[in-house]
Design an enzyme around this catalytic site. Structure first.
Site, PDB file in Angstrom:
ATOM      1  N   CYS A   2       0.827  -1.204   0.000  1.00 23.48           N
ATOM      2  CA  CYS A   2       0.000   0.000   0.000  1.00 23.48           C
ATOM      3  C   CYS A   2       0.867   1.262   0.000  1.00 23.48           C
ATOM      4  CB  CYS A   2      -0.870   0.023   1.237  1.00 23.48           C
ATOM      5  SG  CYS A   2      -1.822  -1.473   1.445  1.00 23.48           S
ATOM      6  N   ARG A  27       5.434  -0.018  -6.093  1.00 24.19           N
ATOM      7  CA  ARG A  27       5.356  -0.805  -4.857  1.00 24.19           C
ATOM      8  C   ARG A  27       4.328  -1.927  -4.964  1.00 24.19           C
ATOM      9  NH1 ARG A  27       6.741   2.316   0.097  1.00 24.19           N
ATOM     10  NH2 ARG A  27       5.163   1.061   1.090  1.00 24.19           N
ATOM     11  N   TRP A  74      -2.812  -2.858  -1.641  1.00 25.50           N
ATOM     12  CA  TRP A  74      -2.394  -4.211  -2.007  1.00 25.50           C
ATOM     13  C   TRP A  74      -3.163  -5.112  -1.061  1.00 25.50           C
ATOM     14  CZ3 TRP A  74       0.489  -8.262   0.303  1.00 25.50           C
ATOM     15  CH2 TRP A  74       1.001  -9.212  -0.583  1.00 25.50           C
ATOM     16  N   ASN A 100      -1.910   1.952   5.909  1.00 25.85           N
ATOM     17  CA  ASN A 100      -0.935   0.999   5.398  1.00 25.85           C
ATOM     18  C   ASN A 100      -0.501   0.137   6.583  1.00 25.85           C
ATOM     19  OD1 ASN A 100       1.131  -0.263   4.103  1.00 25.85           O
ATOM     20  ND2 ASN A 100       2.411   1.550   3.827  1.00 25.85           N
ATOM     21  N   GLY A 101      -0.561  -1.188   6.458  1.00 27.86           N
ATOM     22  CA  GLY A 101      -0.203  -2.064   7.573  1.00 27.86           C
ATOM     23  C   GLY A 101      -1.314  -3.067   7.827  1.00 27.86           C
ATOM     24  N   GLU A 482      18.269 -17.885  -7.229  1.00 23.50           N
ATOM     25  CA  GLU A 482      17.915 -16.521  -7.620  1.00 23.50           C
ATOM     26  C   GLU A 482      17.386 -16.492  -9.068  1.00 23.50           C
ATOM     27  OE1 GLU A 482      17.178 -13.926  -6.327  1.00 23.50           O
ATOM     28  OE2 GLU A 482      17.456 -12.348  -7.814  1.00 23.50           O
ATOM     29  N   LYS A 486      13.621 -15.284 -10.113  1.00 19.19           N
ATOM     30  CA  LYS A 486      13.420 -14.214 -11.090  1.00 19.19           C
ATOM     31  C   LYS A 486      12.468 -14.677 -12.175  1.00 19.19           C
ATOM     32  CE  LYS A 486      14.654 -11.603  -9.612  1.00 19.19           C
ATOM     33  NZ  LYS A 486      15.207 -10.994  -8.436  1.00 19.19           N
ATOM     34  N   GLU A 489       8.756 -15.194 -10.880  1.00 17.20           N
ATOM     35  CA  GLU A 489       7.981 -14.022 -10.480  1.00 17.20           C
ATOM     36  C   GLU A 489       7.533 -13.164 -11.661  1.00 17.20           C
ATOM     37  OE1 GLU A 489       9.950 -11.208  -7.811  1.00 17.20           O
ATOM     38  OE2 GLU A 489      11.874 -11.812  -8.589  1.00 17.20           O
ATOM     39  N   HIS A 505      18.546 -37.716  -5.841  1.00 20.54           N
ATOM     40  CA  HIS A 505      17.861 -38.181  -4.634  1.00 20.54           C
ATOM     41  C   HIS A 505      16.348 -37.992  -4.715  1.00 20.54           C
ATOM     42  CE1 HIS A 505      21.680 -39.031  -2.757  1.00 20.54           C
ATOM     43  NE2 HIS A 505      22.107 -37.817  -3.119  1.00 20.54           N
ATOM     44  N   LYS A 604       6.552  -4.339  -4.236  1.00 22.49           N
ATOM     45  CA  LYS A 604       7.987  -4.053  -4.138  1.00 22.49           C
ATOM     46  C   LYS A 604       8.477  -4.123  -2.702  1.00 22.49           C
ATOM     47  CE  LYS A 604      11.971  -2.958  -5.726  1.00 22.49           C
ATOM     48  NZ  LYS A 604      12.705  -4.108  -6.298  1.00 22.49           N
TER      49      LYS A 604
END
Ligand code: F6R
Length: 609
Positions: A2, A27, A74, A100-101, A482, A486, A489, A505, A604
């Site tokens: 948010c 964000r 968000w 926000n939170g 990584e 990438k 996402e 295995h 973000k």
């Protein structure tokens, strides 16, 4: 996550808020809204989906005022609908809030408000309760009402509040969610993050936990929980406005990939003295202090966690201290062995990741010494740490982290070298070799970026695959993780990373004809072992793309396709080898027509647990 923007002054609040919300788009959000206060009334517009939907709905000439608050949401509690979007308005229509939170006791508050005050909730969010609470306590003094309301809240919040009969004030409060105010010439601002205000001001006050602010056109008053005024120096934000633009690139992600040679060079240059010895600004550990640490924990999330995995190799090798790397969301709940003999390294691009911040607080409570590697200056992680090393990657806008990661790696190598040198656990020749090789990295990164066409062609051949595996050994395992993150996402391809030796295995059962593998073989020490692992998967008809050092052309005998990085010592290949993987993910996502800079469901800066 948010974003909050507020404005009171001579200019159009709508324009300021929309500009701010657009700047915070990176964000991540899924709905947005604005509340203005005008002629004793609140004017509210909210929309789900992209910000342009809200822009359309706020075009009317009479939707104008000099004070207002806005929000990009968000979704956490409740789906991204217009009803759940902020601002939320109290039942009597007098109060609008943005939040926000996460309010953890919102269920109890809803019950109490419904039962005792006959409130009918319009949304299913945790935030709406705040609007009703403030309105219950509002008797003409908005600050007092917000202070009383926040006493009832538990959880994290950055809140902005306006009242319809108070056209001069925005009141804000902060607890564990970022909040700043901006000092302007034609008014004053509120925001969750400084990029929101770059167009208008670079002079800000950072609001701390437990503080309240009253913002008027001419004044910003910060108070503690007792209402005592706090005098604070303003901070000048040194962000380049151009950093918030794509500079001719189609996406922020590719712009940020291209920036890596320069950012890595800067991150290095400022930490090497004229004799090319590592100096870490403001950070001093004595030999006795370093010898006093019996373990290091590295705590981070996502990409920053992957950087931590590589940091472990460097610190154990150069500083000879055992290192454990933990995902922050697990660390804080697992009773870690932290005491005053523990160094805890927290890594965070945003410096606001809730999991990392809470892990930091837990470690601090237990007596650990906290060293943080952070990109955003003045962020919560930076402020709450004993020592901070900024990664200086500049503003990173694409949700998928690239330049923040490579600069985190540089800082980790420098920390490891510094510790090794002070402790005397790395010999001079080795220390020199690593630094000399580090200095060559920016140029080698340029070379990797110049090979983009080959990577794009590879992406064109394989972008329709629905499953991709990444394998490697040693530090290549971390780079594989990584690369896989990438890819998933931004392209939404199901990808999986595993240590090459671990394949047999269990996971090897998934290989069929044509299964795509990206096999990293950059480590001389285990090169032959890696070749054997590649043979094993080739024998099962997998399609194998390898990434190895330039001089390892022999790999062409076993690989279907090859990508190369310039030769360099094994320790440092992660900084180079991740770049073809970033470019590969970028081109795959582009070919699949995905929203590269703002992938679905992602934000973000993850300020919720
Ligand atoms: C992936 C990505 C995330 C972040 C993670 C931690 O590309 O960006 O995995 O790395 O959410 O964020 P920070 O570093 O801000 O703590």
């Amino acid at each position: 996550m948010c974003g909050i923007v507020g404005y009171v002054g001579d200019d159009s609040a709508k324009e300021v808020i929309l500009t701010g919300l657009q700047a915070l788009e990176y964000r991540g959000y899924d709905s947005a809204g604005i509340a203005l206060s005008k002629n004793g009334k609140l004017l509210i517009r909210k929309e789900s989906g992209e910000l342009k939907n809200l822009v359309k709905r706020t075009q009317a000439k009479d939707f104008e005022a000099h004070i207002g608050i806005g929000h990009t949401r968000w979704a956490t509690h409740g789906s991204p609908t217009r009803e759940n979007a902020h601002p939320h308005v109290s039942q009597d229509g007098r109060i609008a809030i943005v939040h926000n939170g996460i309010i953890e006791n919102y269920q109890e508050l809803r019950q109490w408000l419904t039962k005792e005050h006959n409130i009918e909730f319009k949304s299913v969010t945790d935030s709406e309760a705040i609007a009703h609470l403030v309105s219950i306590y509002y008797k003409g003094d908005l600050l007092e009402a917000v202070m009383t309301a926040t006493e009832k809240l538990s959880g994290a919040y950055a809140i902005g509040v306006i009242a319809c009969d108070n056209p001069d004030e925005i009141v804000a409060a902060r607890m564990d969610a970022p909040l700043i105010t901006g000092i302007g010439e034609n008014g004053n601002y509120l925001a969750s993050d400084s990029p929101a205000l770059l167009k208008y001001t670079r002079d800000i006050y950072v609001i701390e936990n437990g503080e309240y602010v009253v913002i008027t056109k001419d004044n910003i008053r910060i108070m503690d929980k007792d209402g005592t005024r706090i005098r604070r120096q303003s901070t000048h934000v040194d962000l380049d406005a151009a950093a918030a633009e794509k500079g001719g690139h189609p996406h922020f992600m590719i712009k940020e990939i291209y920036e890596q040679p320069e950012k890595v060079k800067e991150a290095l240059k400022i930490r090497l003295d004229k004799h090319n010895n590592v100096k870490l600004e403001g950070i001093h550990f004595t030999k006795a202090q370093l010898e006093g640490f019996d373990r290091v924990y590295i705590v981070a999330c996502g990409t920053a966690y992957h950087a931590g995995l590589i940091g472990k190799y460097a610190i154990e090798k150069y500083a000879k201290i055992p290192v454990e790397v933990d995902v922050a969301s697990e660390f804080r709940y697992r009773d870690p062995f932290v005491d005053d003999k523990t160094l805890v390294i927290c890594i965070s691009q945003s410096g606001e990741t809730s999991d990392t911040l809470e892990a930091l607080r837990e470690a601090k409570k237990r007596g650990g010494r906290i060293l943080s590697l952070v990109n955003v200056v003045g962020s919560s992680v930076a402020r709450e740490s004993d020592d901070v090393l900024y990664t200086w990657a500049g503003l990173e806008i694409a949700v998928a982290s690239t330049k923040a990661y490579t600069t985190q790696l540089i800082c980790l190598y420098l920390v490891a070298l510094y510790m090794g040198k002070v402790k005397g656990s790395i010999d001079t020749e080795h220390y020199r070799t690593v630094i000399d090789e580090l200095l060559l990295i920016p140029e080698k990164l340029e070379t990797v970026i110049r090979s983009e066409r080959r990577i794009r062609e590879l992406a064109e051949d394989v972008y329709k695959k629905e499953q991709i595996f990444f394998i490697g050994r040693g530090v290549d395992v971390a780079t594989s993780l990584e690369g896989s993150l990438k890819l998933k996402e931004i392209s939404y391809i199901n990808s999986f990373a595993i240590a090459a030796g671990e394949l047999k295995h269990g996971t090897i059962a998934l290989i069929r004809r044509g299964t795509l593998f990206l096999a990293l073989a950059t480590q001389d020490k285990v090169y032959e072992k890696m070749i054997s692992n590649i043979e094993e998967i080739k024998a099962r008809k997998a399609f194998v793309v390898t990434i190895s050092k330039d001089s390892r052309k022999s790999i062409e005998k076993v690989a279907d396709r090859t990508l190369y990085i310039p030769d360099c010592i094994d320790d440092l290949t992660p900084i180079l080898a991740v770049v073809p993987l970033q470019l590969f993910s970028y081109h795959i996502a582009k070919l699949r027509g995905k929203e590269i800079d703002k992938p679905r469901n992602l934000a973000k800066s993850v300020t919720v647990e």
